[in-house]
Scaffold this active site. Structure first.
Site, PDB file in Angstrom:
ATOM      1  CE  LYS A 185      -3.510  -2.825   0.930  1.00 28.46           C
ATOM      2  NZ  LYS A 185      -4.804  -3.078   0.345  1.00 28.46           N
TER       3      LYS A 185
HETATM    4  C1  LIG Z   1      -5.601  -4.174   1.044  1.00 25.41           C
HETATM    5  C2  LIG Z   1      -7.058  -4.162   0.939  1.00 25.41           C
HETATM    6  C3  LIG Z   1      -7.869  -4.468   2.033  1.00 25.41           C
HETATM    7  C4  LIG Z   1      -7.322  -4.847   3.396  1.00 25.41           C
HETATM    8  O1  LIG Z   1      -6.411  -5.853   3.360  1.00 25.41           O
HETATM    9  P1  LIG Z   1      -5.507  -6.279   4.626  1.00 25.41           P
HETATM   10  O2  LIG Z   1      -4.525  -7.195   4.001  1.00 25.41           O
HETATM   11  O3  LIG Z   1      -6.402  -6.946   5.593  1.00 25.41           O
HETATM   12  O4  LIG Z   1      -4.890  -5.057   5.213  1.00 25.41           O
HETATM   13  C5  LIG Z   1      -9.233  -4.364   1.879  1.00 25.41           C
HETATM   14  N1  LIG Z   1      -9.794  -4.001   0.716  1.00 25.41           N
HETATM   15  C6  LIG Z   1      -9.048  -3.723  -0.372  1.00 25.41           C
HETATM   16  C7  LIG Z   1      -9.731  -3.302  -1.623  1.00 25.41           C
HETATM   17  C8  LIG Z   1      -7.660  -3.816  -0.311  1.00 25.41           C
HETATM   18  O5  LIG Z   1      -6.924  -3.546  -1.389  1.00 25.41           O
END
Ligand SMILES: *Cc1c(COP(=O)(O)O)cnc(C)c1O
Length: 377
Positions: A185
């Site tokens: 991210k």
């Molecule tokens: C990254 C992401 C999440 C959350 O993912 P985690 O791995 O639990 O932090 C939720 N929704 C979307 C669209 C994502 O890209």
């Protein structure tokens, strides 16, 4: 075959300051519920502009707690997008609700607001827009529909830190919104997430549920509801706090890399480069391209892989086509035609702040070669 230097898909930007602040936490002996959780939350509210923020140990945990704020009853429906990561709709199922998908817009890949109204039933309680790849959904019609039908809105802003819709930050529209900090991210805490809200009741509920259902005063053995341990530890909070200081730089760099990609790739026949709505400030999470019918996506992918360039079909399969969803809800692969088409024809390319111009050029050149050598159908 020649040995190529590999170009990864994503890479976090970790500098000396991050290492030093995490070391400081380790040396302090206070590894949870210390000062960095507060600091991270406070700097996050400053960035997004919400009253409250609660740091949690993943985006998924955050979405679970945001969905908890809806107080769903078994069978209640939440409208969301099938073109997403499975973590956006799973929390609806955790709470015995039913995710109801609407097809996406072919240009932005976000939920198509025009299709929402038709899916509303007497069981619908909320809409969960997902700002996919960092481009905010078309929030005006979504909020209008929500108000008209008295529905709550929960934003999955996990891919859109710092993005804006008509000058307003993603994450400020819903009852509660969630960001995520997995290493690919915009900023990372290792694993981690943040729930933001302007609603005091939602804030208190999320804070309590993330901390074993403790009462507002946080008394250690006073549990007023069945909660979870979704707390983010101090190492992660310190890392996030430090990363957040660089967010402007990160977003600027990512924007520049996206621009370079688009400039080169838009000249190649058969490639559809990302569309950016004039209403938004895009926060680039990934750089995705789509291929027209003349090009075999998987052949491109394998060719790039053979040349040391990591790519991934994103999101493929879409959520409703995942084995567990197909089984639970009887989807057959023609339910959301735009989503299915985009899902089958898109690929994300290497994308990270440290990417050099020559790496970007190599990806583009290799992609062009792939298309002319192996991928024409
Ligand atoms: C990254 C992401 C999440 C959350 O993912 P985690 O791995 O639990 O932090 C939720 N929704 C979307 C669209 C994502 O890209």
């Amino acid at each position: 075959m020649k040995k190529f230097q590999k170009i990864p898909l994503a890479m976090p930007l970790i500098g000396r300051k991050e290492i030093s602040v995490v070391t400081k936490v380790l040396k302090s002996g206070q590894l949870s519920l210390g000062p960095y959780k507060k600091k991270f939350e406070e700097s996050f509210t400053k960035l997004i502009g919400t009253k409250y923020a609660v740091a949690v140990n993943s985006g998924t945990s955050g979405l679970h707690l945001a969905v908890k704020c809806l107080g769903l009853k078994p069978g209640d429906e939440v409208i969301t997008s099938p073109f997403s990561f499975v973590a956006s709709s799973n929390p609806i199922i955790f709470e015995q609700g039913k995710p109801v998908f609407v097809d996406i817009d072919e240009k932005t890949y976000n939920m198509n607001p025009e299709l929402i109204e038709d899916t509303i039933t007497e069981k619908t309680r909320a809409i969960m827009p997902v700002h996919i790849f960092g481009q905010p959904c078309d929030m005006d019609p979504i909020m209008e529909t929500a108000e008209k039908h008295n529905l709550s809105v929960i934003e999955d802003a996990c891919e859109s830190l710092g993005a804006e819709y008509k000058g307003r930050k993603a994450g400020t529209f819903g009852l509660a919104s969630v960001f995520a900090f997995y290493p690919n991210k915009q900023i990372t805490t290792g694993e981690g997430g943040m729930v933001v809200t302007n609603n005091e009741r939602a804030y208190k509920l999320v804070a309590s549920l993330s901390n074993q259902g403790r009462s507002d005063d946080g008394a250690w053995l006073n549990h007023v509801r069945i909660g979870y341990n979704y707390r983010l530890d101090e190492m992660s909070c310190a890392l996030g706090f430090e990363q957040l200081k660089k967010i402007r730089y990160i977003l600027k760099k990512r924007g520049e890399i996206a621009k370079k990609y688009t400039k080169k790739l838009s000249k190649i026949d058969g490639i559809i480069t990302p569309y950016v709505s004039r209403d938004v400030k895009h926060s680039w999470f990934v750089y995705s391209v789509r291929f027209d019918e003349s090009i075999n996506r998987d052949a491109v992918m394998h060719y790039l892989e053979g040349h040391g360039i990591a790519t991934r079909p994103y999101f493929y399969p879409a959520v409703h086509m995942q084995p567990i969803y197909r089984g639970m809800f009887n989807y057959n692969g023609s339910d959301f035609p735009v989503c299915e088409k985009v899902s089958k024809s898109s690929l994300i390319l290497p994308f990270f702040v440290q990417m050099s111009t020559s790496q970007i050029e190599r990806v583009c050149r290799t992609l062009e070669n792939a298309i002319s050598e192996v991928a024409k159908k």
